[in-house]
Motif scaffolding. Structure first.
Motif, PDB file in Angstrom:
ATOM      1  N   CYS A 299       0.858  -1.188   0.000  1.00 11.88           N
ATOM      2  CA  CYS A 299       0.000   0.000   0.000  1.00 11.88           C
ATOM      3  C   CYS A 299       0.893   1.236   0.000  1.00 11.88           C
ATOM      4  O   CYS A 299       1.383   1.670   1.044  1.00 11.88           O
ATOM      5  CB  CYS A 299      -0.917  -0.023   1.209  1.00 11.88           C
TER       6      CYS A 299
ATOM      7  N   LEU B  36      -2.163   3.669  -4.447  1.00 13.80           N
ATOM      8  CA  LEU B  36      -3.242   4.483  -3.878  1.00 13.80           C
ATOM      9  C   LEU B  36      -3.477   5.838  -4.542  1.00 13.80           C
ATOM     10  O   LEU B  36      -4.573   6.390  -4.418  1.00 13.80           O
ATOM     11  CB  LEU B  36      -2.963   4.700  -2.389  1.00 13.80           C
TER      12      LEU B  36
ATOM     13  N   ILE C  94       3.068  -1.068   4.179  1.00 16.57           N
ATOM     14  CA  ILE C  94       2.243   0.138   4.022  1.00 16.57           C
ATOM     15  C   ILE C  94       3.137   1.367   4.187  1.00 16.57           C
ATOM     16  O   ILE C  94       3.854   1.498   5.178  1.00 16.57           O
ATOM     17  CB  ILE C  94       1.106   0.166   5.058  1.00 16.57           C
TER      18      ILE C  94
ATOM     19  N   GLU D 180       3.178   4.344   5.528  1.00 16.71           N
ATOM     20  CA  GLU D 180       2.355   5.087   6.486  1.00 16.71           C
ATOM     21  C   GLU D 180       2.528   6.594   6.363  1.00 16.71           C
ATOM     22  O   GLU D 180       1.560   7.339   6.556  1.00 16.71           O
ATOM     23  CB  GLU D 180       2.661   4.626   7.911  1.00 16.71           C
TER      24      GLU D 180
ATOM     25  N   CYS E 283       0.481   7.683   3.398  1.00 16.58           N
ATOM     26  CA  CYS E 283      -0.935   7.585   3.760  1.00 16.58           C
ATOM     27  C   CYS E 283      -1.355   8.750   4.651  1.00 16.58           C
ATOM     28  O   CYS E 283      -2.392   9.372   4.417  1.00 16.58           O
ATOM     29  CB  CYS E 283      -1.225   6.246   4.452  1.00 16.58           C
TER      30      CYS E 283
ATOM     31  N   ILE F 130      -5.202   9.129   4.696  1.00 24.22           N
ATOM     32  CA  ILE F 130      -5.603   7.715   4.779  1.00 24.22           C
ATOM     33  C   ILE F 130      -5.234   7.194   6.168  1.00 24.22           C
ATOM     34  O   ILE F 130      -4.069   7.220   6.564  1.00 24.22           O
ATOM     35  CB  ILE F 130      -4.912   6.864   3.689  1.00 24.22           C
TER      36      ILE F 130
ATOM     37  N   VAL G 104      -4.585   4.291   8.848  1.00 22.77           N
ATOM     38  CA  VAL G 104      -4.085   2.913   8.816  1.00 22.77           C
ATOM     39  C   VAL G 104      -4.305   2.275  10.183  1.00 22.77           C
ATOM     40  O   VAL G 104      -3.968   2.863  11.208  1.00 22.77           O
ATOM     41  CB  VAL G 104      -2.581   2.875   8.451  1.00 22.77           C
TER      42      VAL G 104
END
Length: 178
Positions: free
Chosen positions: A49, A54, A72, A74, A77, A82, A84
């Motif tokens: 991710c 994304l 991910i 982070e 994000c 986003i 998590v």
């Protein structure tokens, strides 16, 4: 709401359908086209991710069915709104069982009692705290090292150098960080 779920996650089929449109996809096959109109992802480590997956999507929430988040990005994000979530401690009892079996093997092989050993536990979070509890109950002399917890809480935590010099057995339960 549309949710894409890694189809290899056990016991999730049928849980979300009353709340969302759910698509089950193999983790390694989840791609940018799959998540473009998706609001949330539920993944494991097979799905990376990051920006390439994304960017341009509607995703606002990612849940990973793992304790770790190294799959991910982070930071990306967070910068893109986003949220998590991870499954902290989800495998703690399984790890405890493995450590307990290993400790039993060591005692049996050496023909010694647990009280003959000093066990050092480095990282006393979800897993390490269970190891400490089990080991003390079984009779091991137990020392703990967890610098972040010591800074937050104080307590009976000692340095890694002391663990290395004072312990017969050392078990590590820390995050894999760069």
């Amino acid at each position: 709401m549309r949710v894409v779920v890694d189809k290899a996650i056990p016991f999730i089929a049928g849980v979300l359908e009353q709340y969302a449109e759910v698509e089950y996809v193999a983790g390694g096959e989840i791609d940018a086209a799959t998540v473009r109109d998706c609001d949330a992802l539920i993944v494991r480590t097979r799905t990376r991710c990051n920006e390439s997956l994304l960017a341009g999507s509607k995703v606002k929430f990612i849940a990973t069915a793992t304790i770790g988040t190294d799959h991910i990005d982070e930071l990306w994000c967070a910068k893109n709104g986003i949220t998590v979530a991870r499954a902290a401690g989800c495998n703690a009892r399984g790890v405890l069982q493995w450590v307990a079996a290993t400790l039993k093997h060591i005692c049996t092989t050496d023909n010694k009692e647990p009280s003959d050993y000093t066990l050092g536990v480095v990282g006393v979070g979800n897993v390490g705290s269970l190891v400490v509890e089990y080991a003390r109950h079984w009779g091991f002399h137990t020392l703990m090292c967890d610098p972040p917890r010591k800074a937050r809480e104080g307590g009976d935590f000692i340095s890694i150098d002391e663990i290395a010099t004072r312990c017969d057995i050392i078990t590590l339960h820390t995050p894999l960080d760069n």
